[in-house]
Design a protein around this motif. Structure first.
Motif, short mmCIF file in Angstrom:
data_model
loop_
_atom_site.label_atom_id
_atom_site.label_comp_id
_atom_site.label_asym_id
_atom_site.label_seq_id
_atom_site.Cartn_x
_atom_site.Cartn_y
_atom_site.Cartn_z
N GLY A 121 0.83 -1.19 0.00
CA GLY A 121 0.00 0.00 0.00
C GLY A 121 0.86 1.24 0.00
N SER A 122 0.23 2.38 0.13
CA SER A 122 0.98 3.64 0.10
C SER A 122 1.85 3.81 1.34
CB SER A 122 0.01 4.82 -0.03
OG SER A 122 -0.93 4.79 1.04
N ASN A 123 1.41 3.22 2.47
CA ASN A 123 2.15 3.40 3.71
C ASN A 123 2.51 2.08 4.37
OD1 ASN A 123 2.03 6.32 3.79
ND2 ASN A 123 -0.15 6.08 4.21
N GLY A 124 2.65 1.04 3.57
CA GLY A 124 2.99 -0.25 4.16
C GLY A 124 2.33 -1.39 3.42
N TRP A 125 1.61 -2.25 4.18
CA TRP A 125 0.97 -3.43 3.62
C TRP A 125 -0.52 -3.43 3.94
CZ3 TRP A 125 3.75 -6.79 0.63
CH2 TRP A 125 5.13 -6.72 0.71
N VAL A 126 -1.29 -4.02 3.02
CA VAL A 126 -2.73 -4.16 3.22
C VAL A 126 -3.06 -5.65 3.18
CG1 VAL A 126 -5.04 -3.61 2.39
CG2 VAL A 126 -3.18 -1.94 2.13
N LEU A 127 -3.62 -6.18 4.28
CA LEU A 127 -3.91 -7.61 4.44
C LEU A 127 -5.41 -7.85 4.30
CD1 LEU A 127 -1.08 -7.23 5.77
CD2 LEU A 127 -1.70 -9.06 7.35
N THR A 128 -5.77 -8.86 3.50
CA THR A 128 -7.17 -9.20 3.30
C THR A 128 -7.31 -10.72 3.29
OG1 THR A 128 -7.49 -7.24 1.92
CG2 THR A 128 -9.17 -8.95 1.80
N GLY A 129 -8.25 -11.22 4.11
CA GLY A 129 -8.47 -12.66 4.16
C GLY A 129 -9.13 -13.08 5.47
N ALA A 130 -9.06 -14.37 5.77
CA ALA A 130 -9.69 -14.90 6.98
C ALA A 130 -8.81 -16.00 7.57
CB ALA A 130 -11.08 -15.45 6.68
N LYS A 131 -8.81 -16.10 8.90
CA LYS A 131 -8.08 -17.13 9.63
C LYS A 131 -9.05 -17.81 10.59
CE LYS A 131 -4.10 -16.03 7.80
NZ LYS A 131 -3.31 -16.96 6.96
N SER A 132 -8.83 -19.12 10.78
CA SER A 132 -9.78 -19.88 11.60
C SER A 132 -9.06 -20.60 12.74
CB SER A 132 -10.52 -20.92 10.74
OG SER A 132 -9.60 -21.83 10.15
#
Length: 380
Positions: free
Chosen positions: A142-153
């Motif tokens: 991203g512009s200022n680092g990282w963007v995380l998208t998802g799911a954990k169970s």
């Protein structure tokens, strides 16, 4: 070969066993397991003050142990008491921080050793089946680092964690070893959704949703795309811990069953005098000793090369899964109907033994993995 623990490890086990016996009786454990948090922050600090968490880490990381046998000693004692405080998360995440973290990230280990923080590994995903490299959660620049998208169970103690170690894919296909990166994500990060629930064997877990979670560059643990080796080694320490915990639980289940056979009477005689039950108990004792041998072998191999280490760990987890289920079934059957009652501690030990098989890879998974690692070793 000398299989006796060093004096320091024996003293550690004695201290922990005494504390669990005096301060962590079954009634206390049962109350904590049913509570909203699933464990006690106060007891977590007291365990830390005894040096129990510190024993899981090397001296260079602020601890005073960290070897395979240190981990085995601690978790066998925890298994004897069915302790539900977040030791496994501290071990796995702490070892990952020590393995690949920078100075600021390694500083988090001190908060775990002192009992001031709780952490959890967020790796398993809905639809995955123990495959270590199967990661669908995405991390993009991203512009200022990282963007995380998802799911954990099934994130153990996830609702109470102060920070998570999250695996995410930064390149490659969803089941490739290359392309996995690890991120340290604080609990209060915007976009991080946590839904906690109670587990059948006590304590709590959580489902985690990452909805465009933004983290800074310094959240990345180690190098980009190179998180698999760290993940494998850290989870390997967790596999050893679970095996040792199961061994401790087996020992208590065995002791309770022996005591029951010595005191329960039918037809005017103790049932332990019946030859059929004697034979079944003798077989069970042999199985528990085989489980102990597997744990010793895995503890000794924890510092070995990758293939030797992972084969020993998978062999131990397979053995523990098979024997743990048998111990649970046999002990309950020899107790009869009372063995299934909630008020009897044995039922809780049996549940924990069965559920340990399903943590960090079950019996079938580790048998297949052991065979696959053997093939790769022959081809080298």
């Amino acid at each position: 070969m000398n299989f006796q623990h060093t004096e320091d490890r024996r003293m550690l086990a004695d201290t922990l066993n005494r504390f669990v016996h005096e301060q962590y009786g079954f009634a206390t454990r049962d109350t904590l397991a049913r509570s909203d948090s699933g464990f006690s922050r106060e007891l977590w600090v007291r365990f830390a003050e005894l040096g129990i968490v510190g024993a899981l880490f090397k001296e260079a990381d602020g601890g005073f142990g960290g070897a395979g046998f240190d981990i085995a000693v601690v978790f066998e004692s925890l298994g004897r008491g069915l302790v539900i405080e977040p030791f496994l998360g501290a071990l796995v995440v702490g070892h990952a921080l020590a393995h690949a973290g920078g100075d600021a990230q390694k500083a988090l280990i001190a908060s775990l050793i002192e009992g001031h923080a709780v952490t959890a590994l967020a790796h398993d995903e809905p639809g995955s089946h123990y495959e270590l490299a199967r990661v669908s959660t995405r991390a993009v620049r991203g512009s200022n680092g990282w963007v995380l998208t998802g799911a954990k169970s099934v994130v153990q103690q996830g609702a109470e964690a102060d920070f998570f170690l999250v695996s995410a894919r930064t390149s490659g296909t969803c089941d490739a070893e290359e392309g996995i990166s690890l991120f340290v994500v604080p609990r209060e990060t915007a976009g991080l959704g946590v839904h906690g629930y109670r587990k059948i064997d006590g304590g709590r877990a959580a489902e985690i949703c990452l909805n465009e979670v933004c983290v800074a560059d310094d959240a990345l643990l180690g190098e980009r795309d190179a998180g698999f080796a760290t993940l494998e080694a850290s989870i390997g320490a967790g596999v050893l811990a679970l095996c040792a915990e199961a061994l401790g639980a087996m020992e208590v289940a065995k002791e309770h069953t022996l005591e029951y056979l010595r005191t329960r009477k039918q037809f005017g005689v103790v049932i332990g005098s019946f030859q059929a039950l004697q034979h079944r108990m003798a077989d069970l004792l042999l199985e528990v000793e085989q489980a102990r041998s597997a744990v010793i072998n895995a503890a000794a191999a924890l510092s070995a090369g990758r293939v030797a280490r992972e084969r020993a760990l998978s062999a131990a987890k397979y053995t523990i899964g098979r024997i743990g289920a048998r111990v649970a079934e046999e002990c309950i059957q020899m107790h009869g109907g009372i063995g299934m009652t909630w008020e009897l501690p044995l039922a809780h030990y049996a549940k924990r033994l069965v559920m340990i098989d399903h943590q960090l890879g079950d019996e079938d998974h580790h048998l297949e993995r052991y065979i696959a690692l053997g093939r790769s070793q022959r081809h080298e």
